[in-house]
Design an enzyme around this catalytic site. Structure first.
Site, PDB file in Angstrom:
ATOM      1  N   HIS A  79       0.831  -1.218   0.000  1.00  0.00           N
ATOM      2  CA  HIS A  79       0.000   0.000   0.000  1.00  0.00           C
ATOM      3  C   HIS A  79       0.864   1.265   0.000  1.00  0.00           C
ATOM      4  CE1 HIS A  79      -3.333  -2.677   1.353  1.00  0.00           C
ATOM      5  NE2 HIS A  79      -2.369  -3.231   2.062  1.00  0.00           N
TER       6      HIS A  79
ATOM      7  N   SER B 172      15.574  21.504 -16.200  1.00  0.00           N
ATOM      8  CA  SER B 172      14.406  22.315 -16.511  1.00  0.00           C
ATOM      9  C   SER B 172      14.869  23.610 -17.147  1.00  0.00           C
ATOM     10  CB  SER B 172      13.640  22.609 -15.226  1.00  0.00           C
ATOM     11  OG  SER B 172      12.810  23.741 -15.395  1.00  0.00           O
TER      12      SER B 172
ATOM     13  N   LYS C 116      16.661  21.667 -11.026  1.00  0.00           N
ATOM     14  CA  LYS C 116      15.993  20.404 -11.328  1.00  0.00           C
ATOM     15  C   LYS C 116      16.879  19.383 -12.032  1.00  0.00           C
ATOM     16  CE  LYS C 116      12.012  19.691 -11.591  1.00  0.00           C
ATOM     17  NZ  LYS C 116      10.609  19.617 -11.330  1.00  0.00           N
TER      18      LYS C 116
ATOM     19  N   GLU D  67      10.244   8.232 -16.841  1.00  0.00           N
ATOM     20  CA  GLU D  67       8.919   8.794 -17.133  1.00  0.00           C
ATOM     21  C   GLU D  67       8.459   8.417 -18.540  1.00  0.00           C
ATOM     22  OE1 GLU D  67       8.329  12.956 -14.950  1.00  0.00           O
ATOM     23  OE2 GLU D  67      10.244  12.810 -15.970  1.00  0.00           O
TER      24      GLU D  67
END
Ligand code: ARG
Length: 459
Positions: free
Chosen positions: A155, A276, A282, A289
């Site tokens: 979970h 970024s 970043k 992804e």
């Protein structure tokens, strides 16, 4: 004049030519188409349907065409629709009437089924090899982090401590099943369709066994109608591929989570991240992804193929031409994702301090305390309740159950003694899980050895 134009009074509308042509994508099948034609021509000669001299001309012409396509010199003509007719027409233009005999006892319907089977046989094997490489990357990580403990989750809540190696080997198993699925699909891909002709077989004296031998097919298809209508093998491949991409996506999701500041469990190599354009700090996990994102198209292709087939009456229908783009994109996407995933894993680093810090919170040895009580003859349900109260007490004070003193623990169960601390430590917890398939170091060592042995034996 079209190759099939004999019964037509008018030419094809330009819009129809553009709409029906598949050469811009099925040119990819040229090697398989030529391999099939070679075997077919040899069979025709052996059966006396063409002469040996004609066969030799055909083979030479095909070799020439293959060379030109490889070198990018061959001119594909959309008005010739597809790869089959582009090659056949060009052959006839080169060698004359012998070239016009190649299509004897053959239809594009069994020809395209053959090309696709040859193609998927090759790609299945390539993807199986990529899966084995990826499995090897997991085994390597397991070896490297053989001693390192991390939180195991259910979970997405910290559950029980496990070895990083154990977690890595979970993926080894997953991708092993994927490999086995492709191997199983190969049994059904590896059946010769050529000789079914248009749909009913042929009245000419062909020898399908001979063609099968030439092309290394262990079996010949049994029913000519099923043969030209069947794309089950494509769907099976797409299903196996979709599951591979889903597995990659689950891995990618973990990497995205683990690289976040919130987890900070792993560091990805800089070469696999991007920055970024606005936020200078970043470092984004773009590769995981995109692997995760690409599962959308691979799953979509499977659904497209199932939908394509569901309403088709026997036997061949032109709809089937629509099977190629989904399957080609599936192959490209899965192969690229597997390659990138393996490269990325080779540079993956686990942050051991962060893992240790995460392990100190979450009362992850609570089950171990319950098991300890069970070993002292306390019924498991009672042990569960006792430990639940101890956990509540620890959390109230902002502590971990593993940090309670013996005096404190004994308030919940008199039976607890000094030896409890061996099981309350994270390393003690891991070491205790010696059941088959469990995370104890000795079990994991055996699993690593088995994995290495099996990759060695197959590779
Ligand atoms: N380009 C076609 C396909 O991909 C080849 C078979 C065409 N057969 C036919 N009878 N029109 O399915």
């Amino acid at each position: 004049m079209k190759m099939w134009g004999g019964r037509f009074a008018e030419g094809t509308a330009a819009s129809v030519e553009a709409f029906t042509a598949s050469i811009h994508f099925d040119a990819r099948l040229y090697r398989h188409d030529i391999a099939g034609s070679r075997a077919h021509a040899r069979m025709l000669a052996r059966q006396g349907l063409i002469s040996e001299a004609e066969c030799a001309l055909i083979l030479a012409g095909l070799a020439e065409i293959e060379g030109e396509i490889e070198r990018g010199e061959f001119v594909f003509r959309p008005e010739l629709e597809d790869i089959h007719m582009n090659i056949e027409k060009s052959l006839a233009e080169r060698i004359g009437p012998a070239g016009e005999k190649l299509h004897t006892a053959r239809s594009r319907n069994d020809q395209v089924a053959l090309d696709l089977r040859l193609y998927l046989r090759e790609e299945s094997r390539r993807i199986m090899a990529l899966l084995a490489e990826l499995q090897g990357a997991f085994v390597e990580l397991a070896r490297r982090y053989r001693q390192t403990v991390m939180p195991g989750y259910t979970h997405l809540q910290r559950a029980q401590p496990v070895l990083v190696a154990h977690h890595m080997l979970a993926y080894y198993e997953m991708f092993g099943r994927d490999r086995a699925r492709l191997a199983d699909g190969l049994k059904r891909i590896n059946v010769l369709p050529l000789g079914a002709a248009a749909l009913a077989g042929t009245g000419l004296p062909i020898d399908r066994e001979f063609v099968a031998e030439q092309l290394d097919f262990p079996a010949v298809s049994a029913n000519s109608m099923d043969t030209v209508a069947d794309r089950d093998f494509v769907i099976e491949f797409a299903a196996a591929a979709a599951l591979i991409q889903v597995h990659l996506s689950r891995l990618a999701e973990e990497l995205v989570l683990w690289t976040s500041e919130e987890f900070s469990f792993v560091t990805l190599p800089d070469a696999f991240c991007t920055g970024s354009s606005i936020m200078p700090q970043k470092k984004n996990p773009d590769v995981p992804e995109l692997i995760r994102g690409k599962s959308g198209r691979v799953i979509g292709h499977l659904v497209a193929l199932l939908t394509l087939l569901k309403g088709l009456p026997l036997t061949y229908n032109r709809d089937l031409q629509e099977d190629k783009e989904p399957v080609f994109d599936t192959v490209d996407t899965v192969a690229a994702s597997l390659t990138l995933a393996a490269e990325l894993l080779a540079g993956l680093r686990f942050n051991e301090e962060k893992l240790a810090a995460a392990l100190s919170r979450g009362c992850m040895t609570a089950t171990d305390l319950a098991d300890y009580l069970v070993r002292k003859q306390v019924p498991f349900r009672q042990a569960h309740a006792i430990v639940g109260r101890a956990v509540a007490y620890a959390l109230e004070q902002g502590r971990d159950v593993g940090e309670l003193s013996l005096i404190e623990l004994r308030r919940f169960a008199e039976i607890i003694e000094e030896d409890v601390f061996a099981v309350l430590s994270v390393s003690g917890s891991v070491a205790s899980r010696r059941s088959w398939g469990g995370t104890a170091g000795e079990r994991v060592d055996e699993a690593i050895a088995r994995a290495q042995e099996s990759l060695r034996a197959e590779g």
